[in-house]
Design a protein around this motif. Structure first.
Motif, PDB file in Angstrom:
ATOM      1  N   ASN A 116     -24.676  10.067  21.896  1.00  0.00           N
ATOM      2  CA  ASN A 116     -23.407  10.666  21.494  1.00  0.00           C
ATOM      3  C   ASN A 116     -23.379  11.060  20.015  1.00  0.00           C
ATOM      4  O   ASN A 116     -22.673  12.002  19.649  1.00  0.00           O
ATOM      5  CB  ASN A 116     -22.271   9.702  21.840  1.00  0.00           C
ATOM      6  CG  ASN A 116     -22.077   9.599  23.341  1.00  0.00           C
ATOM      7  OD1 ASN A 116     -21.752  10.561  24.010  1.00  0.00           O
ATOM      8  ND2 ASN A 116     -22.310   8.407  23.886  1.00  0.00           N
ATOM      9  N   ASN A 122     -20.863  -2.428  17.647  1.00  0.00           N
ATOM     10  CA  ASN A 122     -20.794  -1.771  18.944  1.00  0.00           C
ATOM     11  C   ASN A 122     -20.259  -2.732  19.997  1.00  0.00           C
ATOM     12  O   ASN A 122     -20.443  -3.945  19.899  1.00  0.00           O
ATOM     13  CB  ASN A 122     -22.193  -1.287  19.347  1.00  0.00           C
ATOM     14  CG  ASN A 122     -22.160   0.047  20.062  1.00  0.00           C
ATOM     15  OD1 ASN A 122     -21.167   0.776  19.997  1.00  0.00           O
ATOM     16  ND2 ASN A 122     -23.236   0.381  20.731  1.00  0.00           N
ATOM     17  N   ILE A 137     -17.281   0.531  17.619  1.00  0.00           N
ATOM     18  CA  ILE A 137     -17.174   1.291  18.860  1.00  0.00           C
ATOM     19  C   ILE A 137     -16.908   0.309  19.995  1.00  0.00           C
ATOM     20  O   ILE A 137     -17.692  -0.606  20.247  1.00  0.00           O
ATOM     21  CB  ILE A 137     -18.460   2.093  19.120  1.00  0.00           C
ATOM     22  CG1 ILE A 137     -18.641   3.118  17.990  1.00  0.00           C
ATOM     23  CG2 ILE A 137     -18.398   2.774  20.479  1.00  0.00           C
ATOM     24  CD1 ILE A 137     -19.942   3.870  18.047  1.00  0.00           C
ATOM     25  N   ARG A 138     -15.782   0.490  20.639  1.00  0.00           N
ATOM     26  CA  ARG A 138     -15.366  -0.460  21.669  1.00  0.00           C
ATOM     27  C   ARG A 138     -16.085  -0.207  22.989  1.00  0.00           C
ATOM     28  O   ARG A 138     -16.562   0.893  23.263  1.00  0.00           O
ATOM     29  CB  ARG A 138     -13.853  -0.377  21.875  1.00  0.00           C
ATOM     30  CG  ARG A 138     -13.074  -0.905  20.681  1.00  0.00           C
ATOM     31  CD  ARG A 138     -11.584  -0.806  20.892  1.00  0.00           C
ATOM     32  NE  ARG A 138     -10.863  -1.437  19.792  1.00  0.00           N
ATOM     33  CZ  ARG A 138     -10.499  -2.706  19.763  1.00  0.00           C
ATOM     34  NH1 ARG A 138     -10.788  -3.480  20.793  1.00  0.00           N
ATOM     35  NH2 ARG A 138      -9.856  -3.214  18.738  1.00  0.00           N
ATOM     36  N   ARG A 162     -15.968   0.669  26.495  1.00  0.00           N
ATOM     37  CA  ARG A 162     -15.037   1.400  27.347  1.00  0.00           C
ATOM     38  C   ARG A 162     -15.734   1.859  28.628  1.00  0.00           C
ATOM     39  O   ARG A 162     -16.885   2.313  28.592  1.00  0.00           O
ATOM     40  CB  ARG A 162     -14.490   2.626  26.613  1.00  0.00           C
ATOM     41  CG  ARG A 162     -13.744   2.345  25.312  1.00  0.00           C
ATOM     42  CD  ARG A 162     -12.478   1.545  25.537  1.00  0.00           C
ATOM     43  NE  ARG A 162     -11.621   1.517  24.349  1.00  0.00           N
ATOM     44  CZ  ARG A 162     -10.626   0.677  24.171  1.00  0.00           C
ATOM     45  NH1 ARG A 162     -10.340  -0.218  25.109  1.00  0.00           N
ATOM     46  NH2 ARG A 162      -9.891   0.723  23.070  1.00  0.00           N
ATOM     47  N   LEU A 213     -17.570   5.313  28.881  1.00  0.00           N
ATOM     48  CA  LEU A 213     -18.962   5.483  28.459  1.00  0.00           C
ATOM     49  C   LEU A 213     -19.911   5.308  29.645  1.00  0.00           C
ATOM     50  O   LEU A 213     -20.894   6.044  29.785  1.00  0.00           O
ATOM     51  CB  LEU A 213     -19.300   4.496  27.347  1.00  0.00           C
ATOM     52  CG  LEU A 213     -18.584   4.728  26.017  1.00  0.00           C
ATOM     53  CD1 LEU A 213     -18.837   3.566  25.059  1.00  0.00           C
ATOM     54  CD2 LEU A 213     -19.030   6.043  25.385  1.00  0.00           C
ATOM     55  N   GLU A 215      -9.540   6.343  24.466  1.00  0.00           N
ATOM     56  CA  GLU A 215     -10.878   6.836  24.764  1.00  0.00           C
ATOM     57  C   GLU A 215     -11.256   7.987  23.835  1.00  0.00           C
ATOM     58  O   GLU A 215     -12.431   8.132  23.449  1.00  0.00           O
ATOM     59  CB  GLU A 215     -10.952   7.282  26.220  1.00  0.00           C
ATOM     60  CG  GLU A 215     -10.802   6.128  27.208  1.00  0.00           C
ATOM     61  CD  GLU A 215     -10.663   6.598  28.639  1.00  0.00           C
ATOM     62  OE1 GLU A 215     -11.072   5.844  29.543  1.00  0.00           O
ATOM     63  OE2 GLU A 215     -10.139   7.723  28.863  1.00  0.00           O
ATOM     64  N   LEU A 233     -13.141   7.169  20.695  1.00  0.00           N
ATOM     65  CA  LEU A 233     -14.599   7.087  20.731  1.00  0.00           C
ATOM     66  C   LEU A 233     -15.232   8.371  20.208  1.00  0.00           C
ATOM     67  O   LEU A 233     -16.225   8.334  19.472  1.00  0.00           O
ATOM     68  CB  LEU A 233     -15.080   6.821  22.159  1.00  0.00           C
ATOM     69  CG  LEU A 233     -14.754   5.466  22.766  1.00  0.00           C
ATOM     70  CD1 LEU A 233     -15.080   5.485  24.259  1.00  0.00           C
ATOM     71  CD2 LEU A 233     -15.526   4.355  22.072  1.00  0.00           C
ATOM     72  N   GLN A 263     -15.153   8.416  16.537  1.00  0.00           N
ATOM     73  CA  GLN A 263     -16.079   7.469  15.930  1.00  0.00           C
ATOM     74  C   GLN A 263     -17.513   7.982  15.980  1.00  0.00           C
ATOM     75  O   GLN A 263     -18.272   7.825  15.014  1.00  0.00           O
ATOM     76  CB  GLN A 263     -15.932   6.114  16.610  1.00  0.00           C
ATOM     77  CG  GLN A 263     -14.602   5.455  16.270  1.00  0.00           C
ATOM     78  CD  GLN A 263     -14.227   4.320  17.193  1.00  0.00           C
ATOM     79  OE1 GLN A 263     -14.928   4.038  18.162  1.00  0.00           O
ATOM     80  NE2 GLN A 263     -13.118   3.657  16.901  1.00  0.00           N
TER      81      GLN A 263
END
Length: 281
Positions: A22, A193, A220-221, A223, A226, A252, A255, A258
């Motif tokens: 990403n 992360n 970065i959560r 989720r 992803l 979301e 993300l 980020q």
């Protein structure tokens, strides 16, 4: 060679490949020409993530051939992965260390850098995603891309791993300086992360900052979206725009911001490019 970055952690399962995919997509969508080199022969590598898993098997030319033979052209392996170009991995890379030893390969840690140098005029950024295990593939990644972005768990284990990684990089730097006295390795950014809300996350972040680590001011959560993008074999940006995809929820969409910020850190060469005000959530 233009700016090249290795995304690496000695610990598996910290989202390294998702971060690499990403971040590369974010750089590409910002107008940069990006080449990603996938050095991980295992299942679930970046090559699988973006839908080229079939290239990892079978009797075809692959990156291992380029690392073993100086007359092979890496550009022949490049495929279009959407926002970025990709040199895919291959299962044959799993045996590369023993093959190099059997052939008496000289300066084996410098083979990837030599292979990518002719491509320097075509790309703005090179991102290298090696396996987590220390081996000649990691050596090649670090020689080719001497700035390191490290995904980390915000746990005690993750905190200790950063110290271990610094020791490993220092040791590698001293070793490679026997060939090149100007050789330098450095941590460009530490990216928390799969972050949650417990006190341990905050405590570990504060300790990292106190210790002077170049940690980004956001994490970065973890989720589900992803995982959904991975299953769809898309980077998150492409997945968010797909006609089959529901609109992303606000948390979301964070993300995307980020990953954009990590891209900016790479562009500017400093974690200071990620300011708390811009990414605060």
């Amino acid at each position: 060679m233009k700016r090249a970055v290795t995304l690496w952690s000695e610990s598996g399962g910290v989202g390294k490949t998702t971060l690499a995919t990403n971040t590369a997509a974010a750089l590409g969508r910002r107008g940069a020409d990006v080449l990603v080199v996938d050095l991980d022969p295992q299942l679930g590598s970046l090559t699988d993530h973006v839908g080229y898993g079939e290239l990892k098997t079978g009797d075809r030319d692959h990156l291992g051939d380029v690392l073993l033979a100086e007359d092979r052209d890496a550009s022949d392996l490049v495929v279009d992965a959407g926002a970025f170009d990709l040199i895919p991995s291959h299962e044959g890379l799993a045996n590369i260390e023993s093959e190099m030893a059997a052939r008496g390969t000289n300066l084996r840690e410098f083979r990837l850098r030599s292979a990518l140098t002719p491509l320097a005029g075509e790309y703005d950024y090179f991102l290298v995603d090696p396996p987590a295990t220390l081996n000649v593939l990691v050596d090649n990644a670090l020689v080719a891309a001497r700035d390191v972005v490290i995904p980390i768990e915000l746990t005690r284990k993750g905190s200790v791993s950063i110290d271990g990684l610094e020791d490993t990089l220092d040791s590698m730097q001293r070793g490679f300086q026997t060939f090149d006295e100007d050789f330098r390795l450095g941590i460009l950014a530490v990216v928390p992360n799969e972050v949650g809300d417990s006190n341990i996350y905050r405590e570990v972040r504060e300790q990292l900052e106190t210790d002077g680590k170049p940690v980004t001011p956001f994490g970065i959560r973890k989720r589900d979206v992803l995982k959904q993008a991975w299953q769809a074999q898309m980077d998150l940006f492409t997945f968010a725009e797909s006609e089959e995809t529901r609109d992303l929820r606000d948390y979301e969409k964070d993300l995307l911001e980020q990953f954009e910020t990590v891209a900016r850190v790479i562009e500017e060469g400093s974690v200071e490019a990620a300011t708390p005000e811009e990414v605060a959530r």
